[in-house]
Design a protein around this motif. Sequence first.
Motif, PDB file in Angstrom:
ATOM      1  N   GLU A  25     -22.414  91.043  45.586  1.00 20.68           N
ATOM      2  CA  GLU A  25     -22.621  91.394  46.986  1.00 20.68           C
ATOM      3  C   GLU A  25     -22.814  92.899  47.091  1.00 20.68           C
ATOM      4  O   GLU A  25     -22.054  93.673  46.508  1.00 20.68           O
ATOM      5  N   ALA A  26     -23.833  93.322  47.821  1.00 19.86           N
ATOM      6  CA  ALA A  26     -24.009  94.761  48.045  1.00 19.86           C
ATOM      7  C   ALA A  26     -22.896  95.278  48.947  1.00 19.86           C
ATOM      8  O   ALA A  26     -22.531  94.624  49.930  1.00 19.86           O
ATOM      9  N   PRO A  27     -22.345  96.446  48.645  1.00 20.48           N
ATOM     10  CA  PRO A  27     -21.268  97.010  49.479  1.00 20.48           C
ATOM     11  C   PRO A  27     -21.837  97.683  50.718  1.00 20.48           C
ATOM     12  O   PRO A  27     -22.130  98.873  50.726  1.00 20.48           O
ATOM     13  N   MET A  28     -21.998  96.899  51.777  1.00 27.46           N
ATOM     14  CA  MET A  28     -22.655  97.335  53.011  1.00 27.46           C
ATOM     15  C   MET A  28     -21.601  97.775  54.021  1.00 27.46           C
ATOM     16  O   MET A  28     -20.893  96.952  54.593  1.00 27.46           O
ATOM     17  N   ALA A  29     -21.517  99.074  54.249  1.00 27.68           N
ATOM     18  CA  ALA A  29     -20.512  99.586  55.177  1.00 27.68           C
ATOM     19  C   ALA A  29     -20.720  98.988  56.563  1.00 27.68           C
ATOM     20  O   ALA A  29     -21.820  99.018  57.103  1.00 27.68           O
ATOM     21  N   GLY A  30     -19.664  98.410  57.132  1.00 25.79           N
ATOM     22  CA  GLY A  30     -19.737  97.815  58.457  1.00 25.79           C
ATOM     23  C   GLY A  30     -20.228  96.386  58.475  1.00 25.79           C
ATOM     24  O   GLY A  30     -20.237  95.748  59.534  1.00 25.79           O
ATOM     25  N   ALA A  31     -20.662  95.853  57.337  1.00 23.73           N
ATOM     26  CA  ALA A  31     -21.172  94.474  57.292  1.00 23.73           C
ATOM     27  C   ALA A  31     -20.606  93.716  56.101  1.00 23.73           C
ATOM     28  O   ALA A  31     -21.254  92.820  55.569  1.00 23.73           O
ATOM     29  N   CYS A  32     -19.399  94.084  55.684  1.00 33.70           N
ATOM     30  CA  CYS A  32     -18.743  93.422  54.552  1.00 33.70           C
ATOM     31  C   CYS A  32     -17.341  92.973  54.935  1.00 33.70           C
ATOM     32  O   CYS A  32     -16.339  93.433  54.354  1.00 33.70           O
ATOM     33  N   PRO A  33     -17.201  92.087  55.907  1.00 38.30           N
ATOM     34  CA  PRO A  33     -15.854  91.607  56.220  1.00 38.30           C
ATOM     35  C   PRO A  33     -15.261  90.871  55.027  1.00 38.30           C
ATOM     36  O   PRO A  33     -15.993  90.376  54.160  1.00 38.30           O
ATOM     37  N   PRO A  34     -13.945  90.804  54.934  1.00 38.36           N
ATOM     38  CA  PRO A  34     -13.330  90.108  53.799  1.00 38.36           C
ATOM     39  C   PRO A  34     -13.847  88.686  53.616  1.00 38.36           C
ATOM     40  O   PRO A  34     -14.004  88.236  52.478  1.00 38.36           O
ATOM     41  N   ALA A  35     -14.145  87.991  54.711  1.00 40.99           N
ATOM     42  CA  ALA A  35     -14.616  86.606  54.599  1.00 40.99           C
ATOM     43  C   ALA A  35     -15.881  86.505  53.768  1.00 40.99           C
ATOM     44  O   ALA A  35     -16.070  85.542  53.010  1.00 40.99           O
ATOM     45  N   LEU A  36     -16.779  87.473  53.903  1.00 39.57           N
ATOM     46  CA  LEU A  36     -18.024  87.448  53.131  1.00 39.57           C
ATOM     47  C   LEU A  36     -17.742  87.700  51.659  1.00 39.57           C
ATOM     48  O   LEU A  36     -18.253  86.992  50.780  1.00 39.57           O
ATOM     49  N   ALA A  37     -16.932  88.699  51.368  1.00 38.43           N
ATOM     50  CA  ALA A  37     -16.605  89.003  49.980  1.00 38.43           C
ATOM     51  C   ALA A  37     -15.849  87.849  49.325  1.00 38.43           C
ATOM     52  O   ALA A  37     -16.064  87.543  48.146  1.00 38.43           O
ATOM     53  N   ILE A  38     -14.975  87.205  50.079  1.00 40.67           N
ATOM     54  CA  ILE A  38     -14.239  86.052  49.549  1.00 40.67           C
ATOM     55  C   ILE A  38     -15.204  84.932  49.184  1.00 40.67           C
ATOM     56  O   ILE A  38     -15.107  84.318  48.113  1.00 40.67           O
ATOM     57  N   ALA A  39     -16.160  84.658  50.058  1.00 40.32           N
ATOM     58  CA  ALA A  39     -17.120  83.589  49.805  1.00 40.32           C
ATOM     59  C   ALA A  39     -17.943  83.871  48.555  1.00 40.32           C
ATOM     60  O   ALA A  39     -18.202  82.972  47.747  1.00 40.32           O
ATOM     61  N   VAL A  40     -18.362  85.125  48.378  1.00 37.29           N
ATOM     62  CA  VAL A  40     -19.138  85.489  47.196  1.00 37.29           C
ATOM     63  C   VAL A  40     -18.292  85.341  45.937  1.00 37.29           C
ATOM     64  O   VAL A  40     -18.744  84.787  44.926  1.00 37.29           O
TER      65      VAL A  40
END
Length: 351
Positions: A25-40
């Motif tokens: 996942e690209a580290p996108m400031a302001g668009a990387c809530p934990p839920a997205l990182a968890i899913a990836v």
Amino acid sequence: MAGQQVQQRVQDFCARFGLRVPILEAPMAGACPPALAIAVAEAGGLGANGVVLDQPERIADWMAEFRAGTNGPCQLNTWIPDEPVDAPDRVRAAEQFLNRFGEAGEPAGPGPVFAEQCEAMLAARPAVISSIMGLFEPDYVERLHREGIAWFACATNIADAMAAQEAGADAVVAQGMEAGGHRGSFDPQTAEQIDVGLFSLLPYLADRLRVPIIAAGGITDGRGVAAALALGASAVQVGTALLRSPEAGIDPAWSAAMEGLSPEQTIPTRAYSGRLGRAVPTQFVEAWTGDGAPLPAPYPDQRRLVGQWRRGGARVDRANNWAGQSAALATTAPAGEIIERMWADARELLA
């Protein structure tokens, strides 16, 4: 033989960094809530958070929420600070131009301190800490490695990539000009001139670097993953591909604007922050290209001004509407499904 080399390169990378899938996942400031990182991470990839706007306590809170949702790995990323640019005339011109969008709100308080962010990232102990816009100081790199944390460094050209390798980077993120969001050029003044596409940059770096390469820019489906791996990457990093997923939770208007957005429609702009990035051609972004529009203020002044006008309720995009050139291929499927489908399609092509 070539297919076996690709397979071995990918396997070595995944084994080294604790992944099942060579997709980050690209580290996108302001668009990387934990839920997205968890899913990836749950899909076998590397979750991420861009912390350039975050105070230390927010970095700690994000990591705690991530760890509560998965045992998978993640990276934390921040920007290397630019040398200050004293340009009061440009700042005043940008302020006057912003007045056409409405009234400004109250100025924000002081932003996060880079050194404190670095300490907070180190304390959070992610699998990877990554940099963009430059390189970490040698003593910080040594501390990362002493703690068993890898360092990924973003580069947009061979000179920056070689400098990152010599400085001790464990992998180089090769960012092509197709990428959405901010361009990772070390020199902010020459970002427009460093206009290299990923599939020209990637094999050039692969022939010259010893460390693994992570391909970034315009990769939104399995075809892009397979092509990047065939050209010498060990993994890929994707941002726009995930932005429309429900876990990302971006503004609906931003998501809708990517529907059918052709590659040539995306715009490189400094309108949001003063640093060059690729975005959706919103009315706000296009206004800065019109007759009589001034240059945006330098970074971070432009970012500060845009935030101030947003707080005043002006007709300014409520979020930075970033989008890569392959935005039309992004789907609204769950993030985990996107990662799994990209890798399944890439494996089929590579076979």
